[in-house]
Design a protein around this motif. Structure first.
Motif, short mmCIF file in Angstrom:
data_model
loop_
_atom_site.label_atom_id
_atom_site.label_comp_id
_atom_site.label_asym_id
_atom_site.label_seq_id
_atom_site.Cartn_x
_atom_site.Cartn_y
_atom_site.Cartn_z
N ILE A 21 -0.99 7.82 -7.39
CA ILE A 21 -0.17 6.61 -7.50
C ILE A 21 -0.63 5.76 -8.67
CG2 ILE A 21 0.49 4.48 -6.29
CD1 ILE A 21 0.01 6.07 -3.65
N ALA A 22 0.33 5.26 -9.44
CA ALA A 22 0.02 4.43 -10.61
C ALA A 22 1.01 3.27 -10.70
CB ALA A 22 0.07 5.28 -11.88
N GLN A 35 -9.07 6.54 -8.74
CA GLN A 35 -9.96 5.92 -7.75
C GLN A 35 -9.38 6.04 -6.36
OE1 GLN A 35 -10.06 1.81 -9.23
NE2 GLN A 35 -9.14 1.20 -7.29
N SER A 36 -10.28 6.14 -5.38
CA SER A 36 -9.87 6.18 -3.98
C SER A 36 -11.11 6.25 -3.11
CB SER A 36 -8.96 7.38 -3.71
OG SER A 36 -8.33 7.22 -2.45
N HIS A 37 -10.88 6.25 -1.81
CA HIS A 37 -11.96 6.44 -0.84
C HIS A 37 -12.54 7.84 -1.05
CE1 HIS A 37 -13.85 7.22 3.04
NE2 HIS A 37 -13.99 5.90 3.11
N PRO A 38 -13.86 8.01 -0.87
CA PRO A 38 -14.48 9.32 -1.07
C PRO A 38 -13.83 10.46 -0.28
CG PRO A 38 -16.17 7.64 -0.81
CD PRO A 38 -14.84 6.97 -0.55
N SER A 65 -7.24 0.64 -3.18
CA SER A 65 -7.24 1.18 -4.54
C SER A 65 -5.89 0.96 -5.21
CB SER A 65 -7.58 2.67 -4.53
OG SER A 65 -8.90 2.87 -4.09
N VAL A 66 -4.82 1.16 -4.46
CA VAL A 66 -3.48 0.92 -5.00
C VAL A 66 -3.32 -0.57 -5.33
CG1 VAL A 66 -1.00 1.05 -4.57
CG2 VAL A 66 -2.50 2.90 -3.80
N ALA A 67 -3.77 -1.44 -4.45
CA ALA A 67 -3.69 -2.88 -4.70
C ALA A 67 -4.44 -3.24 -5.98
CB ALA A 67 -4.26 -3.66 -3.51
N GLN A 68 -5.62 -2.65 -6.18
CA GLN A 68 -6.41 -2.95 -7.37
C GLN A 68 -5.73 -2.48 -8.65
OE1 GLN A 68 -10.30 -1.25 -6.78
NE2 GLN A 68 -10.90 -2.84 -5.33
N ILE A 69 -5.18 -1.26 -8.65
CA ILE A 69 -4.55 -0.79 -9.89
C ILE A 69 -3.32 -1.63 -10.22
CG2 ILE A 69 -5.47 1.55 -9.69
CD1 ILE A 69 -2.50 2.39 -9.03
N MET A 70 -2.60 -2.07 -9.20
CA MET A 70 -1.43 -2.91 -9.45
C MET A 70 -1.84 -4.29 -9.95
SD MET A 70 1.27 -1.17 -9.06
CE MET A 70 2.52 -2.46 -8.95
N GLN A 71 -2.95 -4.80 -9.47
CA GLN A 71 -3.42 -6.11 -9.92
C GLN A 71 -3.92 -6.05 -11.37
OE1 GLN A 71 -6.87 -7.65 -7.85
NE2 GLN A 71 -6.18 -9.75 -8.18
N ARG A 72 -4.64 -4.98 -11.70
CA ARG A 72 -5.21 -4.85 -13.06
C ARG A 72 -4.18 -4.39 -14.09
NH1 ARG A 72 -10.14 -2.15 -10.52
NH2 ARG A 72 -8.94 -0.29 -10.90
N ARG A 84 2.93 4.93 1.95
CA ARG A 84 3.14 3.55 2.42
C ARG A 84 2.45 2.54 1.50
NH1 ARG A 84 1.44 0.01 7.01
NH2 ARG A 84 3.31 -1.20 7.44
N ALA A 85 1.26 2.88 1.00
CA ALA A 85 0.56 1.98 0.08
C ALA A 85 1.36 1.79 -1.20
CB ALA A 85 -0.84 2.51 -0.23
N ALA A 86 1.95 2.87 -1.70
CA ALA A 86 2.78 2.76 -2.91
C ALA A 86 3.96 1.83 -2.65
CB ALA A 86 3.26 4.14 -3.34
N LYS A 87 4.60 1.96 -1.51
CA LYS A 87 5.76 1.12 -1.19
C LYS A 87 5.35 -0.35 -1.01
CE LYS A 87 8.54 4.78 0.84
NZ LYS A 87 9.11 5.35 2.05
N ILE A 88 4.26 -0.57 -0.30
CA ILE A 88 3.81 -1.95 -0.04
C ILE A 88 3.50 -2.69 -1.33
CG2 ILE A 88 1.86 -3.31 0.87
CD1 ILE A 88 1.82 -1.32 3.25
N TYR A 89 2.84 -2.03 -2.28
CA TYR A 89 2.40 -2.69 -3.51
C TYR A 89 3.33 -2.48 -4.70
CZ TYR A 89 -1.80 -3.52 -0.84
OH TYR A 89 -2.69 -3.92 0.13
#
Length: 135
Positions: A21-22, A35-38, A65-72, A84-89
């Protein structure tokens, strides 16, 4: 297993699908870091073997991780997480279903203190369960 006063009163099994996701508009060729959880990174080992130029960075969690890439808004950084993370952010799935095993699941177990009602729900039988996580 260690003895415990807790008993299992239910469980939910959820299939896991990992996606690259980007930020919207980013193409795969722009991505250098993932980046992501190990555990999520480990579940996508074959993807990283096929794309050795990608550098893995461990993070606290997948959705975070998705929230961080979207913020940066860094076009060179992507995350591995669920749809779901992609849709939320408001992020973009660049590559879908990149996990090694399409039959990966996470099991959540509901625990309760051992009481008469919990014992009745478990038919007064002691059950021992092993949780397996793909990693």
């Amino acid at each position: 297993f260690r003895q415990s006063s807790l008993v299992s009163t239910g469980e939910v099994v959820i299939p896991i699908a990992q996606h690259l996701i980007a930020c919207p508009g980013v193409s795969f060729s722009e991505i250098e870091v993932v980046q992501s959880h190990p555990a999520a990174l480990a579940q996508c080992g074959q993807f990283f073997v096929a794309h050795p130029h990608l550098r893995k960075v461990e993070a606290e969690d997948t959705a975070g991780s998705v929230a961080q890439i979207m913020q940066r808004r860094d076009r060179g950084v992507a995350a591995i997480a669920g749809i779901r993370a992609a849709k939320i952010y408001g992020a973009l799935v660049v590559k879908a279903d990149i996990q090694d095993d399409p039959k990966t699941y996470t099991r959540f177990v509901l625990l309760a203190a051992n009481s008469k009602s919990a014992a009745a729900n478990s038919s007064s039988k002691e059950t021992k369960r092993k949780t397996n996580h793909a990693s």
